[in-house]
Design a protein around this motif. Structure first.
Motif, PDB file in Angstrom:
ATOM      1  N   PRO A  35       0.823  -1.212   0.000  1.00  0.00           N
ATOM      2  CA  PRO A  35       0.000   0.000   0.000  1.00  0.00           C
ATOM      3  C   PRO A  35       0.858   1.263   0.000  1.00  0.00           C
ATOM      4  CG  PRO A  35      -0.556  -1.446   1.847  1.00  0.00           C
ATOM      5  CD  PRO A  35       0.706  -1.945   1.260  1.00  0.00           C
ATOM      6  N   SER A  41       2.946   9.947   8.237  1.00  0.00           N
ATOM      7  CA  SER A  41       2.462   8.932   9.172  1.00  0.00           C
ATOM      8  C   SER A  41       2.995   7.542   8.838  1.00  0.00           C
ATOM      9  CB  SER A  41       0.937   8.912   9.153  1.00  0.00           C
ATOM     10  OG  SER A  41       0.489   8.663   7.838  1.00  0.00           O
TER      11      SER A  41
ATOM     12  N   THR B 132      -4.420  12.503  13.388  1.00  0.00           N
ATOM     13  CA  THR B 132      -4.131  12.559  11.953  1.00  0.00           C
ATOM     14  C   THR B 132      -3.376  11.304  11.513  1.00  0.00           C
ATOM     15  OG1 THR B 132      -3.964  14.946  12.133  1.00  0.00           O
ATOM     16  CG2 THR B 132      -3.059  13.965  10.139  1.00  0.00           C
ATOM     17  N   ALA B 133      -2.372  10.947  12.308  1.00  0.00           N
ATOM     18  CA  ALA B 133      -1.574   9.759  11.969  1.00  0.00           C
ATOM     19  C   ALA B 133      -2.427   8.498  12.032  1.00  0.00           C
ATOM     20  CB  ALA B 133      -0.381   9.653  12.901  1.00  0.00           C
ATOM     21  N   ASP B 136      -4.443   8.352   8.908  1.00  0.00           N
ATOM     22  CA  ASP B 136      -3.606   7.928   7.773  1.00  0.00           C
ATOM     23  C   ASP B 136      -3.352   6.425   7.814  1.00  0.00           C
ATOM     24  OD1 ASP B 136      -3.474  10.498   6.920  1.00  0.00           O
ATOM     25  OD2 ASP B 136      -1.411  10.861   7.550  1.00  0.00           O
ATOM     26  N   ARG B 137      -3.040   5.934   9.012  1.00  0.00           N
ATOM     27  CA  ARG B 137      -2.710   4.503   9.110  1.00  0.00           C
ATOM     28  C   ARG B 137      -3.965   3.627   8.954  1.00  0.00           C
ATOM     29  NH1 ARG B 137       2.430   3.802  13.178  1.00  0.00           N
ATOM     30  NH2 ARG B 137       3.728   5.305  12.085  1.00  0.00           N
ATOM     31  N   GLU B 139      -6.141   4.317   6.722  1.00  0.00           N
ATOM     32  CA  GLU B 139      -6.190   4.185   5.259  1.00  0.00           C
ATOM     33  C   GLU B 139      -5.263   3.068   4.789  1.00  0.00           C
ATOM     34  OE1 GLU B 139      -5.433   7.598   2.793  1.00  0.00           O
ATOM     35  OE2 GLU B 139      -6.679   8.863   4.054  1.00  0.00           O
ATOM     36  N   VAL B 140      -4.055   3.053   5.365  1.00  0.00           N
ATOM     37  CA  VAL B 140      -3.075   2.029   4.969  1.00  0.00           C
ATOM     38  C   VAL B 140      -3.590   0.647   5.358  1.00  0.00           C
ATOM     39  CG1 VAL B 140      -0.719   1.181   5.310  1.00  0.00           C
ATOM     40  CG2 VAL B 140      -1.149   3.633   5.161  1.00  0.00           C
TER      41      VAL B 140
END
Lengths: 258, 190
Positions: A35, A41, B132-133, B136-137, B139-140
């Motif tokens: 991904p 992040s 925020t992090a 983002d993670r 999403e990953v």
């Protein structure tokens, strides 16, 4: 003809193609399955980042042969000796080099340093041009066609500032407080700085830097896999033909003796 | 002879391909677990930061016990869901916590001394950065889960997946409430 030698050569080519075919399939899946993450992040480990190339310092690098601005370069100067009795001797490399200077990859909201050592780089510019001296006196846009008296060939590959790049490699991050180490503690107004660098993975995974998006990268790996498969299959057919010729040859030579 | 060698070549290539497919499935399955672990690290970090934020708020907010209680309760909910390993529960608990934090920040607007406090500003920035992090993670994680789910259902991977233990991964949703339509009438009636 030495059909035995041809058969051995084709068998080696077939084996090599088979290994490359399987390696290309593995890379195809790796590119597809990893991904994409954001620098701000990203966790440490093997990641895929996409962003624009920027110089690590105040000024970009200057390409050794063409003096064009860039973030990464590689070059080679080759010399071709003309011998009246034997014709051309072929190109001999007399000088070459690859940039090891890190550069930055800027995504939407953060930056990451890229250490290009041992990376498999697909450059945005690749130029070949000719001249009469060990150092080119012209830019790549001229002298692309070799003249009779040109005895030097210059090859230069670049990643330019602002190029959109996909980078797959191992990300390592280090956090420190503005003006001190993290262990020393943070004052109310201090901020935590995160420095990330992406470089060659320690576990043998590919380290790719390419001016291609995901779809183009995948297509490239699929095309490579298909080419290796076709090459392997052709080599196998040639190998089998050479073996048959060698066997028949040996048989026909043996008949008169009988 | 030729046919025999071609069949041998194709058999080796097919075997190598199937081994590659199996190893690829193992890798995407491991990638889902890794993505979850990377997300979990941040959830733990935020879990540790929230009591500090609430403590600072308590010093200034004398009459907002309910708001602070809601944040701490949601924090406990996320921790319980995280420990149970239930992705759906984490999503629900995370929504609660985000709503609680939004409420806390909104109430903090009424306390200028709190807003001016260095400790509050620093902790708010830290928690916001973690949020925020985490987003983002997530999403990953969802990307990794989606790759895993597509692989185990698509041909030819599905054939190999059927002989191994490759379960589908659940997607993690935080923002389901945001998808609901905005009540414009209620907004303009304020």
């Amino acid at each position: 003809m030495h059909f035995g030698l041809i058969a051995a050569g084709c068998a080696t080519a077939a084996l090599w193609s088979l290994i490359r075919f399987l390696a290309s399939l593995r890379r195809d899946r790796l590119v597809a399955d990893t991904p994409r993450v954001r620098v701000r992040s990203a966790a440490q480990g093997y990641v895929k980042l996409v962003g624009r190339a920027a110089p690590a310092g105040d000024a970009p690098l200057s390409a050794p042969l063409s003096a064009r601005t860039c973030v990464w370069w590689s070059y080679e100067v080759s010399h071709n000796e003309r011998d009246d009795s034997r014709g051309e001797a072929g190109w001999q490399s007399i000088d070459s080099g690859v940039s090891i200077h890190p550069f930055m990859l800027d995504d939407v909201d953060a930056s990451c340093m890229v250490g290009p050592i041992n990376a498999e780089i697909t450059p945005t510019e690749h130029d070949v041009w000719y001249g009469t001296s060990p150092r080119p006196g012209s830019t790549p846009s001229k002298r692309r066609i070799r003249r009779k008296f040109d005895s030097y060939r210059y090859t230069e590959s670049l990643l330019r500032v602002g190029d959109q790049l996909s980078v797959m490699g191992e990300l390592r991050s280090r956090s420190e407080i503005d003006g001190g180490s993290l262990a020393a503690g943070a004052s109310a107004h201090s901020s935590i700085l995160r420095t990330s660098i992406i470089s060659q993975p320690a576990n043998g995974e590919p380290f790719l830097i390419a001016a291609l998006d995901d779809v183009q990268l995948l297509r490239r790996e699929k095309v490579h896999a298909a080419l290796y498969f076709c090459l392997g299959l052709t080599s196998v057919v040639l190998c089998a033909w050479a073996v048959e010729q060698a066997v028949h040859g040996a048989g026909s030579q043996a008949v008169p003796a009988l | 002879m030729i046919a025999g060698l071609i069949v041998l070549f194709l058999a080796v290539a097919l075997s190598g391909y199937l081994i590659g497919v199996y190893n690829g499935l193992v890798r995407v399955s491991a990638a889902v677990k890794l993505a979850w672990s990377n997300l979990d690290v941040l959830l733990v970090q935020r879990h540790d930061e929230l009591p500090k934020l609430v403590e600072v708020c308590k010093q200034y907010m004398r009459y907002e016990g309910e708001t602070l209680e809601r944040v701490m309760k949601a924090r406990g909910g996320v921790d319980a869901a995280r420990n149970s390993g239930n992705i759906s529960s984490v999503g629900v608990a995370e929504r609660e916590l985000r709503a609680g934090l939004s409420g806390l920040y909104a109430v903090a607007e009424r306390y200028p001394n709190l807003k001016a406090s260095d400790a509050f500003q620093q902790l708010q920035a830290r928690v916001s950065a973690l949020e925020t992090a985490i987003a983002d993670r997530r999403e990953v994680y969802n990307d990794a889960a989606n790759v895993n789910n597509v692989r185990i259902r698509a041909f030819p991977d599905a054939l190999v997946a059927s002989v191994g233990d490759f379960p589908p991964a659940l997607l993690l949703h935080f923002q389901a409430d945001d998808k609901s339509g905005v009540d414009m009438h209620a907004l303009f009636a304020r």
